[in-house]
Scaffold this motif. Sequence first.
Motif, PDB file in Angstrom:
ATOM      1  N   LYS A  40       0.830  -1.229   0.000  1.00  0.00           N
ATOM      2  CA  LYS A  40       0.000   0.000   0.000  1.00  0.00           C
ATOM      3  C   LYS A  40       0.854   1.265   0.000  1.00  0.00           C
ATOM      4  CE  LYS A  40      -2.072  -1.293   3.798  1.00  0.00           C
ATOM      5  NZ  LYS A  40      -1.385  -2.589   3.946  1.00  0.00           N
ATOM      6  N   THR A  41       1.828   1.297   0.919  1.00  0.00           N
ATOM      7  CA  THR A  41       2.687   2.487   1.021  1.00  0.00           C
ATOM      8  C   THR A  41       3.505   2.652  -0.260  1.00  0.00           C
ATOM      9  OG1 THR A  41       2.797   2.212   3.410  1.00  0.00           O
ATOM     10  CG2 THR A  41       4.499   3.587   2.417  1.00  0.00           C
ATOM     11  N   SER A  42       4.012   1.547  -0.759  1.00  0.00           N
ATOM     12  CA  SER A  42       4.813   1.595  -1.993  1.00  0.00           C
ATOM     13  C   SER A  42       3.974   2.112  -3.160  1.00  0.00           C
ATOM     14  CB  SER A  42       5.318   0.191  -2.341  1.00  0.00           C
ATOM     15  OG  SER A  42       5.963  -0.378  -1.236  1.00  0.00           O
ATOM     16  N   SER A  58       6.936  -1.070   7.873  1.00  0.00           N
ATOM     17  CA  SER A  58       5.497  -1.220   8.071  1.00  0.00           C
ATOM     18  C   SER A  58       4.905   0.077   8.633  1.00  0.00           C
ATOM     19  CB  SER A  58       5.249  -2.383   9.044  1.00  0.00           C
ATOM     20  OG  SER A  58       3.910  -2.757   9.014  1.00  0.00           O
ATOM     21  N   THR A  59       3.794   0.484   8.057  1.00  0.00           N
ATOM     22  CA  THR A  59       3.167   1.751   8.459  1.00  0.00           C
ATOM     23  C   THR A  59       2.611   1.665   9.882  1.00  0.00           C
ATOM     24  OG1 THR A  59       2.574   2.160   6.161  1.00  0.00           O
ATOM     25  CG2 THR A  59       1.356   3.415   7.815  1.00  0.00           C
ATOM     26  N   VAL A  60       2.846   2.734  10.632  1.00  0.00           N
ATOM     27  CA  VAL A  60       2.308   2.826  11.988  1.00  0.00           C
ATOM     28  C   VAL A  60       1.066   3.704  11.920  1.00  0.00           C
ATOM     29  CG1 VAL A  60       2.747   3.694  14.325  1.00  0.00           C
ATOM     30  CG2 VAL A  60       4.587   2.587  13.028  1.00  0.00           C
ATOM     31  N   TRP A  81      -5.166   8.503   1.847  1.00  0.00           N
ATOM     32  CA  TRP A  81      -4.774   7.976   3.155  1.00  0.00           C
ATOM     33  C   TRP A  81      -4.222   6.564   3.007  1.00  0.00           C
ATOM     34  CZ3 TRP A  81      -4.857  10.905   7.576  1.00  0.00           C
ATOM     35  CH2 TRP A  81      -5.495  12.151   7.469  1.00  0.00           C
ATOM     36  N   ASP A  82      -3.031   6.383   3.552  1.00  0.00           N
ATOM     37  CA  ASP A  82      -2.342   5.090   3.515  1.00  0.00           C
ATOM     38  C   ASP A  82      -2.485   4.464   4.903  1.00  0.00           C
ATOM     39  OD1 ASP A  82      -0.526   2.983   3.222  1.00  0.00           O
ATOM     40  OD2 ASP A  82       1.203   4.283   3.664  1.00  0.00           O
ATOM     41  N   THR A  83      -3.242   3.382   4.980  1.00  0.00           N
ATOM     42  CA  THR A  83      -3.534   2.793   6.291  1.00  0.00           C
ATOM     43  C   THR A  83      -2.559   1.660   6.614  1.00  0.00           C
ATOM     44  OG1 THR A  83      -5.089   1.184   5.347  1.00  0.00           O
ATOM     45  CG2 THR A  83      -6.002   3.303   6.036  1.00  0.00           C
TER      46      THR A  83
HETATM   47 MG    MG Z   1       2.448   0.731   4.711  1.00  0.00          MG
END
Ligand code: MG
Length: 225
Positions: A40-42, A58-60, A81-83
């Motif tokens: 997702k973030t990528s 890993s996203t916090v 929004w990146d969850t």
């Molecule tokens: Mg992420």
Amino acid sequence: MPLLILMAATQGTTQGKEGGDQNFDYMFKLLIIGNSSVGKTSFLFRYADDAFTSAFVSTVGIDFKVKTVYKNDKRIKLQIWDTAGQERYRTITTAYYRGAMGFILMYDITNEESFHCVQDWSTQIKTYSWDNAQVVLAGNKCDMEEERVVAADSGRQLAEQLGFEFFETSAKDNINVKQTFERLVDIICDRMSESLDTDPAVTTGTPSTKLTDSAPPLQQSACNC
Ligand code: MG
Ligand code: GTP
């Protein structure tokens, strides 16, 4: 409900962290959801910054980026929004579902569990977001053909079952990243114009056209957003 769509598609000028200080015609709030490590973030970094890293951080909680696109002569600000996919952040992340006009629901074509969880993510959308939120299903990491465990047809069938659009994507090789966002924005715009059909002062029923990243030339043309 049309009223909700209008409320969600904020119109006007915004100041501050969540939208910057530029003028815009519409602001769409979009969310990227799915299991941890599906990309997702990528995916968001590829779209917003045209960058990719193989390191996994890993996203916090939750993070967001803003990107402006143009559809006809309208400036649409996307607040994306990146969850975090990790279960322990679920209470925080689902709190952001409300008011979202669109979701990119992502799984990893090399990770069967992430695909099996799509149904649960879809239920989460139904539980926490508005009924008219639009969803695109994205099977990410399609560059990793040798490690594929989820067939493209399985993804397509599930998307059809759930009533979602479908793309296989790669944040790494930049495959269908822009197209996924463009399609989601198009569906939202189409939905808005359907809802506004009864008000000719607001919509003209012009057929949908491609989004661009650059500002339109100075001319007046109708937008169906
Ligand atoms: Mg992420
Ligand atoms: P959480 O923040 O924990 O929810 O994970 P995430 O979904 O944001 O995953 P992230 O974007 O951090 O990516 C996880 C790992 O997959 C990283 O090592 C990325 O480099 C890698 N990755 C992401 N997208 C792709 C892709 O399209 N292809 C390949 N080969 N690797 C990818």
